[in-house]
Design an enzyme around this catalytic site. Structure first.
Site, short mmCIF file in Angstrom:
data_model
loop_
_atom_site.label_atom_id
_atom_site.label_comp_id
_atom_site.label_asym_id
_atom_site.label_seq_id
_atom_site.Cartn_x
_atom_site.Cartn_y
_atom_site.Cartn_z
N HIS A 97 -22.14 45.94 94.33
CA HIS A 97 -21.55 46.60 95.49
C HIS A 97 -22.53 46.50 96.66
CE1 HIS A 97 -19.48 48.38 92.02
NE2 HIS A 97 -18.47 48.61 92.83
N HIS A 137 -22.54 53.51 93.63
CA HIS A 137 -22.25 52.07 93.60
C HIS A 137 -23.21 51.29 94.50
CE1 HIS A 137 -19.80 53.98 96.78
NE2 HIS A 137 -20.10 52.90 97.48
N PRO A 187 -19.58 58.45 89.59
CA PRO A 187 -18.38 59.18 89.99
C PRO A 187 -18.67 59.92 91.31
CG PRO A 187 -18.83 59.52 87.66
CD PRO A 187 -20.04 58.84 88.24
N ASN A 257 -18.83 55.10 107.35
CA ASN A 257 -18.41 53.74 107.73
C ASN A 257 -16.90 53.55 107.77
OD1 ASN A 257 -17.40 52.90 105.06
ND2 ASN A 257 -19.55 52.91 104.43
N HIS A 333 -17.11 46.10 100.42
CA HIS A 333 -17.49 47.15 99.47
C HIS A 333 -18.12 46.58 98.21
CE1 HIS A 333 -16.62 49.92 96.05
NE2 HIS A 333 -17.03 50.84 96.90
N ARG A 428 -17.83 86.18 72.13
CA ARG A 428 -18.41 86.24 73.47
C ARG A 428 -19.32 87.46 73.61
NH1 ARG A 428 -13.73 88.72 77.56
NH2 ARG A 428 -12.92 90.25 76.08
N GLU A 482 -15.83 75.62 89.41
CA GLU A 482 -16.30 75.13 88.11
C GLU A 482 -16.94 73.75 88.20
OE1 GLU A 482 -12.90 77.96 87.35
OE2 GLU A 482 -13.21 76.22 88.64
N HIS A 545 -3.57 79.24 80.27
CA HIS A 545 -4.97 79.60 80.03
C HIS A 545 -5.39 79.38 78.58
CE1 HIS A 545 -4.72 81.20 84.00
NE2 HIS A 545 -5.89 81.83 83.94
N ARG A 592 -12.22 85.36 72.73
CA ARG A 592 -11.92 86.62 73.42
C ARG A 592 -11.59 87.69 72.39
NH1 ARG A 592 -6.42 88.71 76.15
NH2 ARG A 592 -7.28 90.43 77.38
#
Length: 746
Positions: A97, A137, A187, A257, A333, A428, A482, A545, A592
């Site tokens: 790239h 890249h 990514p 760009n 690219h 938990r 998250e 959920h 839970r």
């Protein structure tokens, strides 16, 4: 000289021109910090540059008496050389790239030649500046600058092996492959979050250890992002937090760009990215013409960035594929350059008659002269640390122990031992007890939850929150972000200063951060993910959920340990596993719903094997008639069912398979002992996807799992609906035993 400026000040430039410093490096000695005795004399050095620049100017006489002009021509020629190395590497590999390395060569040059603090002969020096290429890249820009700066990890031969199997120059930067690469990126947007994590680590440690007369934590973080990063949501999440936390030593440089793979960004993107960052709370600097005014960028990054309490966003108006006929188009690219394009660039840059991968000897010296400042700065830092140690011996000892990366001696003794009469709780809840116990003996433990601390039970009660006002705090409030939480946690881990990051949310929301979790494993970042509400057993919130397929997906990530403890003792064992893994990520999958603190014959030690026998009424030299395999709260159901079956005279073994990956790594003899291949009557019980369980139950075993989405209701009713009761397990077992007996009779 202004604070923060080094070899880049005009006074130093003038001195270099007058004295001829720095000298040259021979082409035959790439990636080496050259001793002055190996260099040409100052007079020879300046003569060589004059000849090179005269050639670049087409034979015209230069304004050699103007030191600023002279240095600008040297800078330009160094950048030209970087661009031609990009072209040569891509065409040799027939892959890569080149768009970003060509378009942002000036940025890379200024950072490595004038700005950043580093020692190429000790890439892991603690107080170095950190650089992250979020637009991964464009890795050739980083490889080339590492090579020219003298890093042993990128020799000229490595540039010739771009994207080849086993090379140190893979298609995207990998911290585990190439020294000098801080984090693995690719990514888009991940690197921005990583950079925020690195800057957070610096601010946190500075607050904990720096004194008015002793500053031992003092470095900056730089990050290059592109248009694709700007579009990805993780970037906005992370940038929002960076501004909120006032990470003023963070500088993000935007490769503006206006091109992505499919074409101009106007196809799908019309916002003002710089204005967005300003609205988030960043300083904004716009560089309109870096190609003809490289000093404008140098001034911004040296004398503006970091001078307020805000992070800095430098928006560089660039042209992708600079100097190629594909310049400023999406075609630049990725991909190679045809013969006509190469001739075009050679002509424009006055690069004719030079072999591929040629480096002007003086270019090496321009880079390595600055790198020598890093060597000196490390020496000065070591002296400062020694002085600090005399004044503050306890703090110095704590600092050195932390950044060594070694866990404190006997830290495991802090893990709680739960008595038989321990109050019943969810796993938990048992995790909360363990977390707060080990936090007292693990000074590197830091992290938090995505707005779910009270629900995840992930909060270190004896320590303050990390904030702009209290950066020494160890509880991080991520808000409902998250994805950024996971990416920032990777940065915290890869700061390599002994910090142990924790990232917590509901298991279902691991999908929001899956890519960052995968990169945790790929980059060997020791993040501990505490993921609660881990099955349809969470009940009333319903299928949106209730995780089903999430465990299977996380278990599929190479290098990721997923532990689903059944009770308090197994939670304790899971903490020992997770904290011990400082170079790999771990998931703790927690419930839970409540479960007894001590189920059957569970043990913390058994967890270390990944799978072990909880109970078995079989004679020592015999095989059981049936094996029940469970994880999480369902293990208690297996144990209860086993008790019923044993009362009926059946020989039943119960196995906890708390961590598949750990179990799979045990010797074959051990695995055969726990799950004998001759014993085909097996039932797995887990309130999640059946995917993967066939390997453990065999072709004739039964898998009690969730084959669709869950539903809303009291968890006991939901479990009953989907067959997760001791009674149903018993019924399935009896049918399996009957089927086997029938087959044997026939």
């Amino acid at each position: 000289m202004p604070h923060g400026a080094r070899a880049d000040s005009q006074s130093l430039q003038d001195e270099q021109v007058k004295t001829g410093q720095p000298g040259t490096q021979k082409q035959s000695v790439p990636s080496k910090i050259v001793d002055r005795k190996e260099s040409s004399t100052p007079k020879e050095h300046m003569k060589a540059w004059k000849e090179e620049i005269t050639s670049m100017l087409g034979g015209k006489e230069g304004n050699w008496e103007d030191s600023k002009w002279f240095q600008s021509q040297i800078d330009k020629r160094c950048v030209d050389n970087m661009r031609m190395l990009t072209v040569d590497a891509v065409n040799t590999a027939k892959a890569g790239h080149p768009g970003l390395p060509l378009g942002m060569a000036e940025v890379g040059y200024v950072l490595w030649r004038y700005v950043m603090k580093f020692n190429p002969k000790n890439p892991n020096w603690f107080n170095r500046d950190r650089f992250v290429l979020s637009a991964g890249h464009g890795c050739l820009l980083q490889y080339i600058t590492l090579h020219l700066s003298g890093y042993d990890s990128v020799q000229i031969e490595d540039l010739k092996r771009l994207c080849q199997i086993g090379s140190r120059t893979p298609g995207h930067p990998e911290n585990v492959t190439t020294d000098g690469i801080e984090v693995t990126t690719g990514p888009l947007g991940q690197g921005v979050a990583n950079a925020v994590g690195l800057a957070l680590a610096e601010k946190h440690l500075a607050a904990r250890f720096n004194k008015h007369d002793g500053k031992i934590v003092d470095h900056r973080t730089f990050c290059i992002m592109g248009d694709g990063c700007a579009m990805e949501g993780i970037t906005n999440e992370a940038a929002s937090l960076a501004a909120h936390w006032k990470l003023n030593k963070l500088t993000v440089i935007y490769d503006d760009n206006h091109n992505t793979i499919d074409g101009d960004t106007s196809l799908a993107f019309s916002e003002d990215v710089g204005a967005r960052f300003e609205a988030l709370g960043w300083n904004r600097v716009v560089i309109d013409n870096i190609y003809h005014d490289i000093d404008s960028f140098k001034e911004a990054v040296l004398n503006f960035a970091g001078k307020s309490d805000k992070p800095t966003f430098i928006q560089v108006k660039s042209r992708i594929g600079r100097e190629s006929v594909k310049e400023n188009t999406a075609k630049a690219h990725h991909g190679t350059f045809d013969e006509d394009d190469v001739k075009h660039m050679h002509k424009n840059l006055k690069w004719e008659n030079r072999e591929p991968f040629y480096v002007i000897p003086q270019v090496y010296e321009e880079f390595t002269d600055h790198a020598k400042h890093g060597i000196s700065e490390e020496e000065e830092w070591n002296e400062a640390l020694e002085d600090y140690s005399k004044k503050y011996p306890e703090e110095a000892r704590n600092f050195k122990e932390l950044i060594s990366g070694e866990l404190p001696k006997d830290w495991e003794k802090a893990i709680p031992h739960f008595p038989e009469d321990e109050k019943i709780d969810a796993t938990r809840g048992y995790s909360e007890t363990c977390l707060n116990a080990v936090a007292k003996v693990l000074p590197g433990l830091i992290g938090g939850s995505a707005d779910l601390a009270s629900s995840n039970k992930v909060y270190m009660k004896d320590f303050p929150d990390f904030s702009a006002e209290t950066p020494e705090g160890r509880n991080i409030r991520y808000g409902i972000r998250e994805h950024a939480m996971a990416g920032i946690s990777n940065g915290l881990a890869l700061h390599n200063s002994g910090l142990i990051p924790i990232a917590a949310t509901f298991l279902i929301f691991s999908d929001y951060m899956k890519n960052s979790m995968r990169l945790s494993a790929l980059s060997e970042a020791g993040v501990i993910y505490i993921l609660t509400h881990d099955s349809i057993g969470l009940g009333e919130d319903g299928p949106t959920h209730q995780p089903v397929e999430q465990l299977a997906g996380l278990r599929a990530i190479p290098g990721m340990y997923v532990l689903r403890p059944a009770d308090a003792k197994e939670v304790a064992g899971a903490y020992k596993v997770a904290i011990s893994r400082r170079h790999a990520p771990t998931v703790l999958s927690l419930s839970r719903q409540k479960v007894a603190a001590n189920v059957g014959g569970t043990s913390a030690e058994g967890v270390l094997k990944g799978g072990y026998v909880v109970s078995d009424n079989t004679d020592e030299n015999s095989l059981p008639e049936l094996i029940l395999i469970g994880t999480g709260t369902e293990l208690a159901l297996c144990e209860k069912s086993a008790e019923t079956l044993r009362q009926e005279g059946k020989k039943v073994r119960v196995v906890s398979l708390v961590c598949w990956q750990l179990f799979d790594q045990q010797p074959e003899e051990y695995r055969e002992k726990i799950l004998p291949s001759a014993m085909e009557k097996r039932i797995s019980v887990e309130a999640g996807s059946p995917f993967g369980w066939r390997e453990y139950v065999g072709s004739k075993g039964k898998i009690l799992a969730v084959y669709t989405f869950g539903c809303s209701g009291a968890y006991t009713k939901v479990f009953e609906k989907y067959g997760f009761t001791a009674e149903n397990i018993t019924d399935v077992a009896q049918k399996l035993l009957t089927e086997t007996e029938t087959r044997n009779q026939n």
